[in-house]
Design a protein around this motif. Structure first.
Motif, short mmCIF file in Angstrom:
data_model
loop_
_atom_site.label_atom_id
_atom_site.label_comp_id
_atom_site.label_asym_id
_atom_site.label_seq_id
_atom_site.Cartn_x
_atom_site.Cartn_y
_atom_site.Cartn_z
N ARG A 1 -0.06 17.38 -3.59
CA ARG A 1 -1.35 16.88 -3.11
C ARG A 1 -1.22 15.42 -2.66
O ARG A 1 -0.29 14.72 -3.07
N PRO A 2 -2.15 14.93 -1.84
CA PRO A 2 -2.08 13.52 -1.38
C PRO A 2 -2.21 12.54 -2.54
O PRO A 2 -2.87 12.81 -3.54
N ALA A 3 -1.58 11.39 -2.38
CA ALA A 3 -1.62 10.33 -3.39
C ALA A 3 -1.63 8.98 -2.70
O ALA A 3 -1.20 8.84 -1.55
N ALA A 4 -2.14 7.97 -3.41
CA ALA A 4 -2.20 6.61 -2.86
C ALA A 4 -2.08 5.61 -4.00
O ALA A 4 -2.22 5.96 -5.18
N GLY A 5 -1.82 4.35 -3.64
CA GLY A 5 -1.71 3.34 -4.68
C GLY A 5 -1.55 1.94 -4.12
O GLY A 5 -1.37 1.74 -2.91
N LEU A 6 -1.62 0.96 -5.02
CA LEU A 6 -1.39 -0.44 -4.70
C LEU A 6 -0.26 -0.94 -5.59
O LEU A 6 -0.24 -0.67 -6.80
N ILE A 7 0.67 -1.69 -5.02
CA ILE A 7 1.82 -2.19 -5.77
C ILE A 7 2.00 -3.68 -5.51
O ILE A 7 2.00 -4.12 -4.35
N HIS A 8 2.12 -4.44 -6.58
CA HIS A 8 2.47 -5.86 -6.48
C HIS A 8 3.90 -6.03 -6.97
O HIS A 8 4.27 -5.52 -8.03
N LEU B 1 0.86 -1.19 0.00
CA LEU B 1 0.00 0.00 0.00
C LEU B 1 0.89 1.23 0.00
O LEU B 1 1.71 1.42 0.89
N PHE B 2 0.72 2.08 -1.02
CA PHE B 2 1.51 3.30 -1.15
C PHE B 2 0.71 4.49 -0.64
O PHE B 2 -0.47 4.66 -0.97
N LEU B 3 1.35 5.34 0.16
CA LEU B 3 0.76 6.59 0.62
C LEU B 3 1.82 7.67 0.51
O LEU B 3 2.98 7.47 0.90
N GLY B 4 1.43 8.82 -0.01
CA GLY B 4 2.40 9.89 -0.16
C GLY B 4 1.79 11.10 -0.82
O GLY B 4 0.64 11.47 -0.56
N GLY B 5 2.57 11.72 -1.72
CA GLY B 5 2.12 12.92 -2.40
C GLY B 5 2.39 12.88 -3.89
O GLY B 5 3.20 12.08 -4.37
N SER B 6 1.68 13.73 -4.63
CA SER B 6 1.87 13.84 -6.07
C SER B 6 1.95 15.31 -6.45
O SER B 6 1.37 16.17 -5.79
N TYR B 7 2.68 15.58 -7.52
CA TYR B 7 2.79 16.94 -8.02
C TYR B 7 3.19 16.90 -9.49
O TYR B 7 3.48 15.83 -10.03
N GLY C 1 1.75 -1.69 -10.68
CA GLY C 1 1.08 -0.85 -9.71
C GLY C 1 -0.04 -0.01 -10.28
O GLY C 1 -0.12 0.24 -11.49
N PHE C 2 -0.94 0.39 -9.40
CA PHE C 2 -1.98 1.35 -9.70
C PHE C 2 -1.79 2.53 -8.77
O PHE C 2 -1.70 2.36 -7.54
N MET C 3 -1.69 3.73 -9.34
CA MET C 3 -1.46 4.93 -8.55
C MET C 3 -2.55 5.96 -8.83
O MET C 3 -3.05 6.08 -9.97
N PHE C 4 -2.90 6.70 -7.79
CA PHE C 4 -3.86 7.79 -7.94
C PHE C 4 -3.34 9.01 -7.19
O PHE C 4 -2.86 8.91 -6.06
N GLY C 5 -3.43 10.17 -7.85
CA GLY C 5 -3.00 11.40 -7.21
C GLY C 5 -3.66 12.60 -7.87
O GLY C 5 -4.40 12.48 -8.84
N VAL C 6 -3.38 13.76 -7.31
CA VAL C 6 -3.87 15.03 -7.85
C VAL C 6 -2.67 15.93 -8.10
O VAL C 6 -1.76 16.01 -7.26
N VAL C 7 -2.64 16.59 -9.25
CA VAL C 7 -1.59 17.56 -9.55
C VAL C 7 -2.24 18.92 -9.75
O VAL C 7 -3.43 19.03 -10.12
#
Length: 273
Positions: free
Chosen positions: A50-57, A28-34, A70-76
């Motif tokens: 902005r906050p970001a999250a994702g799943l990584i295998h 489980l990824f948690l962090g930021g995106s820009y 992986g699947f990543m989601f964030g806001v820029v």
């Protein structure tokens, strides 16, 4: 080129096939995106992050090499009003966009690393791969966020694609927290092939051309500059089309080892009795 790619895939398949280690991890990824581009030309991890999250295998076939998906989601976001540049402040453009990404990448550990092995508990690493991503830049008008691509704010005759590919690469540090738990600290950039992640690229279009596609909303969002004459900027530089936009994810991944299988060789306790 095709022969080189095919050869690389054959070599990779062979290495994975003959390797003795098989480890699967889910993280489980948690962090930021820009992003960096016309509305944020050099800012990394600034107030626009902005906050970001994702799943990584992650599939590891050795203590050095892994294949990750992986699947990543964030806001820029970008905002000229926050810039220290007077020219950007006068341009007065802003945007935000959600980014959805799926990626595959090869990881290389600089030191031997295996979750659950006390002798191989830490390593810096790097990764390189390919990704597909979707973005949808929006502009704020009358307290409402509007999709910018359908408005053709630069008078484009053909709208840019909002689903594209990018090249993800970056580096990080891995460490083992418990027998089946690992932690990764990572920063990854994405090289894109578009200059419209922020809907800004070329010059100010004639308001009449913008109106034919985007109506009054398109005209209002195409030129937000501090100017009394709506025609004064026509033909002037709105963005820099010579450079492409980038986006990035940075944060931590908590990984859980799902299984581990060691292939046994005949002659070492694997013979039939």
């Amino acid at each position: 080129m095709k022969k080189t790619v095919l050869t690389s895939l054959i070599v990779l398949s062979s290495v994975m096939g003959f390797s003795q280690m098989r480890i699967n991890e889910l993280g489980l990824f948690l962090g930021g995106s820009y992003y960096t581009g016309d509305l944020n030309p050099s800012g990394h991890f600034n107030s626009l992050t902005r906050p970001a999250a994702g799943l990584i295998h992650r599939f590891s076939w050795s203590d050095r090499w892994s294949l990750r998906n992986g699947f990543m989601f964030g806001v820029v976001a970008g905002d000229d009003a926050r810039s220290s540049s007077f020219a950007q402040q006068q341009r007065n453009l802003s945007f935000k966009s959600q980014v959805f990404e799926v990626h595959s990448a090869l990881e290389f550990n600089f030191m031997p690393y295996v979750i659950g092995d006390k002798k191989r508990i830490f390593s810096p690493y790097m990764f390189l791969g390919i990704s597909g991503y979707h973005f949808d830049p929006q502009g704020l008008l009358y307290n409402q966020w509007l999709a910018l691509q359908p408005l053709h704010t630069e008078g484009q005759t053909k709208a840019y694609m909002r689903t594209q590919i990018s090249v993800p690469f970056g580096a990080g540090i891995k460490t083992m927290l418990a027998k089946r738990i690992g932690l990764c600290l990572e920063w990854g950039l994405r090289k894109t092939f578009t200059d419209y992640l922020d809907d800004v690229s070329t010059v100010y279009a004639n308001p009449a051309d913008v109106f034919s596609y985007g109506g009054y909303n398109g005209v209002a969002l195409a030129d937000r500059s501090i100017s009394n004459d709506p025609l004064s900027n026509v033909g002037r530089q709105r963005g820099n089309s010579r450079t492409k936009d980038w986006y990035a994810f940075g944060g931590v991944t908590l990984s859980f080892k799902l299984n581990e299988r060691q292939k046994k060789c005949a002659g070492y306790g694997n013979e039939k009795q």
